[in-house]
Write an enzyme that holds these catalytic residues in place. Structure first.
Site, PDB file in Angstrom:
ATOM      1  N   ASN A  13      50.419  20.397  54.903  1.00  0.00           N
ATOM      2  CA  ASN A  13      50.664  21.831  54.723  1.00  0.00           C
ATOM      3  C   ASN A  13      50.210  22.559  55.991  1.00  0.00           C
ATOM      4  O   ASN A  13      49.023  22.683  56.242  1.00  0.00           O
ATOM      5  CB  ASN A  13      49.864  22.311  53.495  1.00  0.00           C
ATOM      6  N   LYS A  15      50.473  25.646  56.716  1.00  0.00           N
ATOM      7  CA  LYS A  15      50.030  27.029  56.445  1.00  0.00           C
ATOM      8  C   LYS A  15      50.626  28.010  57.478  1.00  0.00           C
ATOM      9  O   LYS A  15      51.765  27.848  57.900  1.00  0.00           O
ATOM     10  CB  LYS A  15      48.502  27.103  56.415  1.00  0.00           C
ATOM     11  N   HIS A  99      49.622  27.366  45.482  1.00  0.00           N
ATOM     12  CA  HIS A  99      48.476  26.992  46.322  1.00  0.00           C
ATOM     13  C   HIS A  99      47.354  28.005  46.077  1.00  0.00           C
ATOM     14  O   HIS A  99      47.619  29.191  45.864  1.00  0.00           O
ATOM     15  CB  HIS A  99      48.900  26.989  47.795  1.00  0.00           C
ATOM     16  N   GLU A 101      45.483  29.538  47.975  1.00  0.00           N
ATOM     17  CA  GLU A 101      45.517  30.712  48.866  1.00  0.00           C
ATOM     18  C   GLU A 101      46.545  31.734  48.365  1.00  0.00           C
ATOM     19  O   GLU A 101      46.356  32.938  48.522  1.00  0.00           O
ATOM     20  CB  GLU A 101      45.810  30.253  50.306  1.00  0.00           C
ATOM     21  N   GLU A 171      43.360  20.395  43.935  1.00  0.00           N
ATOM     22  CA  GLU A 171      42.663  20.872  45.130  1.00  0.00           C
ATOM     23  C   GLU A 171      41.485  21.743  44.714  1.00  0.00           C
ATOM     24  O   GLU A 171      41.666  22.948  44.449  1.00  0.00           O
ATOM     25  CB  GLU A 171      43.608  21.701  45.991  1.00  0.00           C
ATOM     26  N   GLY A 177      39.617  23.759  53.279  1.00  0.00           N
ATOM     27  CA  GLY A 177      39.318  24.376  54.571  1.00  0.00           C
ATOM     28  C   GLY A 177      37.833  24.572  54.825  1.00  0.00           C
ATOM     29  O   GLY A 177      37.443  25.290  55.744  1.00  0.00           O
ATOM     30  N   SER A 217      40.022  19.302  52.467  1.00  0.00           N
ATOM     31  CA  SER A 217      39.355  18.714  53.638  1.00  0.00           C
ATOM     32  C   SER A 217      39.575  17.205  53.763  1.00  0.00           C
ATOM     33  O   SER A 217      38.657  16.461  54.133  1.00  0.00           O
ATOM     34  CB  SER A 217      37.860  19.049  53.620  1.00  0.00           C
TER      35      SER A 217
HETATM   36  C1  PEP Z   1      45.532  22.610  51.799  1.00  0.00           C
HETATM   37  O1  PEP Z   1      46.092  23.274  52.634  1.00  0.00           O
HETATM   38  O2  PEP Z   1      46.062  22.473  50.702  1.00  0.00           O
HETATM   39  C2  PEP Z   1      44.227  22.013  52.108  1.00  0.00           C
HETATM   40  C3  PEP Z   1      43.706  21.174  51.247  1.00  0.00           C
HETATM   41  O3  PEP Z   1      43.623  22.362  53.302  1.00  0.00           O
HETATM   42  P1  PEP Z   1      42.470  21.546  54.072  1.00  0.00           P
HETATM   43  O4  PEP Z   1      42.916  20.104  54.139  1.00  0.00           O
HETATM   44  O5  PEP Z   1      42.386  22.184  55.420  1.00  0.00           O
HETATM   45  O6  PEP Z   1      41.213  21.681  53.271  1.00  0.00           O
END
Ligand code: PEP
Length: 262
Positions: A13, A15, A99, A101, A171, A177, A217
């Site tokens: 992803n 973003k 997601h 976010e 997640e 992040g 992460s």
């Molecule tokens: C994501 O974008 O869904 C995500 C898990 O980001 P990151 O791997 O940076 O934590």
């Protein structure tokens, strides 16, 4: 959905990153290195502006293209939105829905997630539905309650047949992040809970083939231990997917974990 649970699924992803030239550089590097991880199923998820150019680069490859969001209406006065058929037109076959976010900054709810999934599937898009708990919910032992509600409301009204085109991405919000990762045991516990929810609601056949990704992460150093878990079928990767080398390393570690699981 044109991918199988028998191989690790690694989705990147991107973003709000990458101009078109930057996206092209990244996807060309990924494409070049993808021969080293042929058995892994790779999905790249660029920003809207780079979807079609990225698709053009990948036309003769088995790497899939996904979008980060979709709207449920087909056309009309909805400034700023993108419809399922527009995504198909741009070469997407996957779309991330809900997601954290989007939920946190753009007011998405389980209800809007459900509407988006229901509009995406009939067009041939597979949905990657994201769910996860906050730090506070985990600390107050509300994780499974939250996950259960997100699954019930997000998947409301979908049939077993629909579920063949839905990927669930667990997640934990506190791990996205932040550099914090769920331990493999913490992640597996929730993945097993999700699989059991699918058994209870859609039956064994659907549940045993359902793809459940972990995100939060993920990087090369923690992929093996996570993907070695029975119910973790791959990773949704944010930051570490912005670099071709680390994205491919994650796929390599995923393949290694899958070899052990066989
Ligand atoms: C994501 O974008 O869904 C995500 C898990 O980001 P990151 O791997 O940076 O934590």
């Amino acid at each position: 959905m044109n991918i199988s649970i028998n191989n690790p699924i690694i989705a990147g992803n991107w973003k709000l990153h990458k101009t078109i030239p930057e996206a092209l550089d990244l996807v060309k590097d990924i494409k070049k290195a993808a021969s080293e991880v042929e058995k892994a199923e790779l999905i790249v998820i660029p920003p809207f502006t780079a979807l079609a150019p990225v698709r053009d680069v990948l036309e003769d490859s088995k790497i899939h293209v996904g979008a980060q969001n979709v709207y449920w209406e087909e056309k009309g006065a909805y400034t700023g939105e993108v419809s399922p058929s527009m995504l198909m037109d741009a070469g997407c076959r996957f779309v991330v829905i809900g997601h954290s976010e989007r939920r946190q900054y753009f007011g998405e709810t389980n209800e809007t997630v459900n509407r988006k999934i229901k509009s995406a599937l009939p067009h041939g898009l597979a949905a990657i539905m994201c769910i996860g708990e906050t730090q506070e919910e985990r600390e107050s032992e509300k994780t499974t309650e939250k996950i259960n509600r997100q699954l019930e409301e997000g998947l409301e009204g979908l049939t077993a047949g629909d579920l063949e085109n839905v990927i669930i991405a667990y997640e934990p919000i506190w791990a996205i992040g932040t550099g914090l990762t769920a331990t493999p045991e913490q992640a597996e516990e929730v993945h097993a809970f999700i699989r059991e929810f699918l058994v209870q609601n859609y039956g064994n056949d659907i549940a045993s083939c359902a793809i459940i990704l972990y995100g939060g992460s993920v990087k090369p150093a923690n992929t093996y231990d996570l993907l070695a878990q029975k119910n973790i079928n791959g990773a949704l990767v944010g930051g570490a997917s912005l670099d071709a080398e680390s994205f491919i390393q994650i796929a390599k570690q995923g393949l290694k974990a899958y070899e052990e699981k066989k």
